[in-house]
Design a protein around this motif. Structure first.
Motif, short mmCIF file in Angstrom:
data_model
loop_
_atom_site.label_atom_id
_atom_site.label_comp_id
_atom_site.label_asym_id
_atom_site.label_seq_id
_atom_site.Cartn_x
_atom_site.Cartn_y
_atom_site.Cartn_z
N GLY A 49 0.39 -0.98 0.17
CA GLY A 49 0.16 -0.17 -0.12
C GLY A 49 0.38 1.32 -0.04
O GLY A 49 1.80 0.78 0.44
N ALA A 50 1.00 2.76 -0.12
CA ALA A 50 0.73 3.58 -0.60
C ALA A 50 1.49 4.21 1.19
O ALA A 50 0.54 4.09 1.93
N ASN A 51 2.21 5.22 1.25
CA ASN A 51 2.50 5.83 2.29
C ASN A 51 1.81 6.04 2.66
O ASN A 51 0.42 6.97 2.35
N GLY A 52 1.22 5.81 4.60
CA GLY A 52 -0.83 6.20 5.56
C GLY A 52 -1.33 5.30 4.92
O GLY A 52 -2.65 5.76 5.37
N ALA A 53 -0.93 4.35 4.78
CA ALA A 53 -1.97 3.22 4.29
C ALA A 53 -2.33 2.99 5.48
O ALA A 53 -3.83 1.63 5.59
N GLY A 54 -1.83 2.57 6.20
CA GLY A 54 -1.27 1.57 7.66
C GLY A 54 -1.20 1.02 7.51
O GLY A 54 -1.09 0.01 8.88
N LYS A 55 0.30 0.31 6.87
CA LYS A 55 1.66 -0.96 7.04
C LYS A 55 1.70 -1.13 7.86
O LYS A 55 2.23 -1.57 9.23
N THR A 56 2.79 0.44 8.38
CA THR A 56 3.19 0.37 9.99
C THR A 56 2.76 -0.42 10.72
O THR A 56 2.51 -0.95 11.90
N THR A 57 1.36 0.57 11.24
CA THR A 57 0.46 0.79 12.09
C THR A 57 -0.21 -0.91 12.77
O THR A 57 -0.05 -0.94 13.29
N THR A 58 -0.16 -1.57 11.24
CA THR A 58 -0.47 -2.93 11.20
C THR A 58 0.54 -3.80 12.20
O THR A 58 0.39 -4.60 13.31
N LEU A 59 1.77 -3.38 11.81
CA LEU A 59 2.98 -4.30 12.13
C LEU A 59 2.98 -3.86 13.92
O LEU A 59 3.11 -4.30 14.52
N LYS A 60 3.21 -2.99 13.87
CA LYS A 60 3.09 -1.92 15.27
C LYS A 60 1.89 -2.74 16.38
O LYS A 60 2.49 -2.85 17.53
N ILE A 62 1.00 -5.54 15.73
CA ILE A 62 1.01 -7.30 15.88
C ILE A 62 1.90 -6.92 16.86
O ILE A 62 2.04 -8.12 17.97
N SER A 63 3.46 -6.27 16.89
CA SER A 63 3.79 -6.40 18.33
C SER A 63 4.14 -5.34 19.31
O SER A 63 4.80 -5.20 19.53
N ASN A 64 2.55 -5.47 19.50
CA ASN A 64 2.06 -4.61 20.78
C ASN A 64 3.14 -2.82 20.63
O ASN A 64 4.05 -2.26 21.89
N LEU A 65 3.87 -2.75 19.71
CA LEU A 65 4.32 -0.96 20.30
C LEU A 65 3.13 0.44 20.17
O LEU A 65 4.58 1.83 19.29
N LEU A 66 2.18 -0.21 20.09
CA LEU A 66 1.33 1.51 19.37
C LEU A 66 1.63 1.94 20.50
O LEU A 66 0.41 3.00 20.72
N GLY A 67 1.72 1.77 21.93
CA GLY A 67 1.56 2.39 23.12
C GLY A 67 2.42 3.35 23.45
O GLY A 67 1.33 4.26 23.60
N ALA A 68 3.62 3.48 22.78
CA ALA A 68 4.35 4.30 22.81
C ALA A 68 3.98 5.47 22.06
O ALA A 68 4.60 6.80 21.59
N GLU A 69 3.33 5.19 21.21
CA GLU A 69 2.49 6.59 20.53
C GLU A 69 0.50 6.65 20.49
O GLU A 69 0.39 6.76 19.71
N ARG A 70 0.60 6.15 22.01
CA ARG A 70 -1.23 6.27 21.81
C ARG A 70 -1.79 5.85 21.22
O ARG A 70 -2.99 6.37 21.10
N GLY A 71 -1.54 4.75 20.76
CA GLY A 71 -2.67 3.83 20.15
C GLY A 71 -3.37 2.54 21.08
O GLY A 71 -2.15 2.99 21.50
N ASP A 72 -3.97 2.43 20.51
CA ASP A 72 -4.60 1.61 21.26
C ASP A 72 -5.80 0.39 20.03
O ASP A 72 -6.20 0.92 19.05
N VAL A 73 -5.79 -1.05 20.10
CA VAL A 73 -6.34 -2.04 19.02
C VAL A 73 -7.69 -2.14 20.22
O VAL A 73 -7.48 -2.22 21.07
#
Length: 278
Positions: A49-60, A62-73
């Motif tokens: 997907g293009a830049n901003g499509a959500g690829k990095t967010t999907t990986l984070k 899975i690896s539970n790294l969203l918390g450092a960026e104030r993100g939540d599943v």
């Protein structure tokens, strides 16, 4: 959800399953809108997907790294080897065999190459001999790192830093690697070299790989299966060879058409499967 395949061997057992997840940043911004995907044991799966499509967010996610960026599943589930893992700490997930190689490499610039590699083994408890064996394996796959092992990581080339980042991940003895834009900023020859090594790791070491890439052409050459993200949704998935031959994929991501890039939503004949509503 479509069933991922492992090359010519037909459907393979799903090692990693992402099931209809939604991700919200800062309690307000909806980034992923019902993403589902599978990574079979021993497979290479491309997340495109293009830049901003959500690829990095999907990986984070899975690896539970969203918390450092104030993100939540906020919805859905993520299972690895049959166990739900979205509530685990990142280091616990690494112990279970899942490691992410971040976009931009993120080597420790004031440590040597070998010291960077050794930091990848911090969760291991199987003894120094096993860690030395893993280091020897990394040097076998990346002989350039062995040559530069005493150099500070901040002074080696971008391609060598990418090799160092992948090698550091290997030092954790993973069963699954999440690679985020490994081709970014690298010359085509280096990109080819790194993807060849990734393929070898998959075939010879049995490491399953989820690969997030904007370089659709090379990703589909090395992957078994692919998912295409647009605006936080999976809009198409299928065998890598089929995606590479798909006319819409050729136009939007491989630059075959001269009509200019559009959205999948602009193609009236394209009937995407709304799996995020399932």
């Amino acid at each position: 959800m479509s069933e991922a395949t492992n090359g010519a061997n037909g459907p393979a057992e799903a090692l990693l399953s992402v099931n209809n997840i939604e991700v919200i940043y800062d309690h307000v911004i909806l980034v992923l809108k019902g993403v589902s995907l599978e990574v079979p044991k021993g497979g290479i799966v491309a997340l495109l997907g293009a830049n901003g499509a959500g690829k990095t967010t999907t990986l984070k996610s899975i690896s539970n790294l969203l918390g450092a960026e104030r993100g939540d599943v906020t919805k859905g589930s993520i299972t690895y080897d049959g166990i739900e893992v979205q509530s685990l700490d990142p280091n616990e997930l690494v112990k279970r065999g899942v490691i992410q190689v971040m976009e931009g490499r993120h080597c420790f610039p004031h440590l040597t190459v070998e010291e960077n590699l050794q930091t990848g083994a911090y969760t291991r408890r199987d003894g120094n001999a096993a860690i030395r064996q893993s280091l020897a394996m990394v040097y076998q796959y990346f002989p350039r790192l062995k040559e530069r092992r005493t150099s500070l990581a901040g002074y080696i080339s971008g391609g060598e830093q990418q090799m160092c980042a992948i090698g550091r991940a290997l030092m954790s003895n993973p069963s699954t690697m999440l690679l985020d834009e490994p081709s970014m900023g690298l010359a085509p020859q280096l990109v080819e070299e790194i993807f060849e090594i990734v393929k070898e790791l998959n075939v010879r070491e049995g490491v399953s790989i989820l690969l997030a890439e904007q370089n659709t052409n090379i990703a589909l050459r090395y992957a078994n299966y692919g998912y295409i993200l647009e605006s936080g949704r999976v809009v198409m998935d299928g065998d890598a060879k089929d995606l590479a031959e798909n006319e819409d994929v050729k136009e939007f991501y491989l630059g075959v058409s001269g009509e200019g890039r559009k959205s999948f939503r602009d193609v009236k004949h394209y009937k995407r499967r709304k799996r995020w509503l399932a």
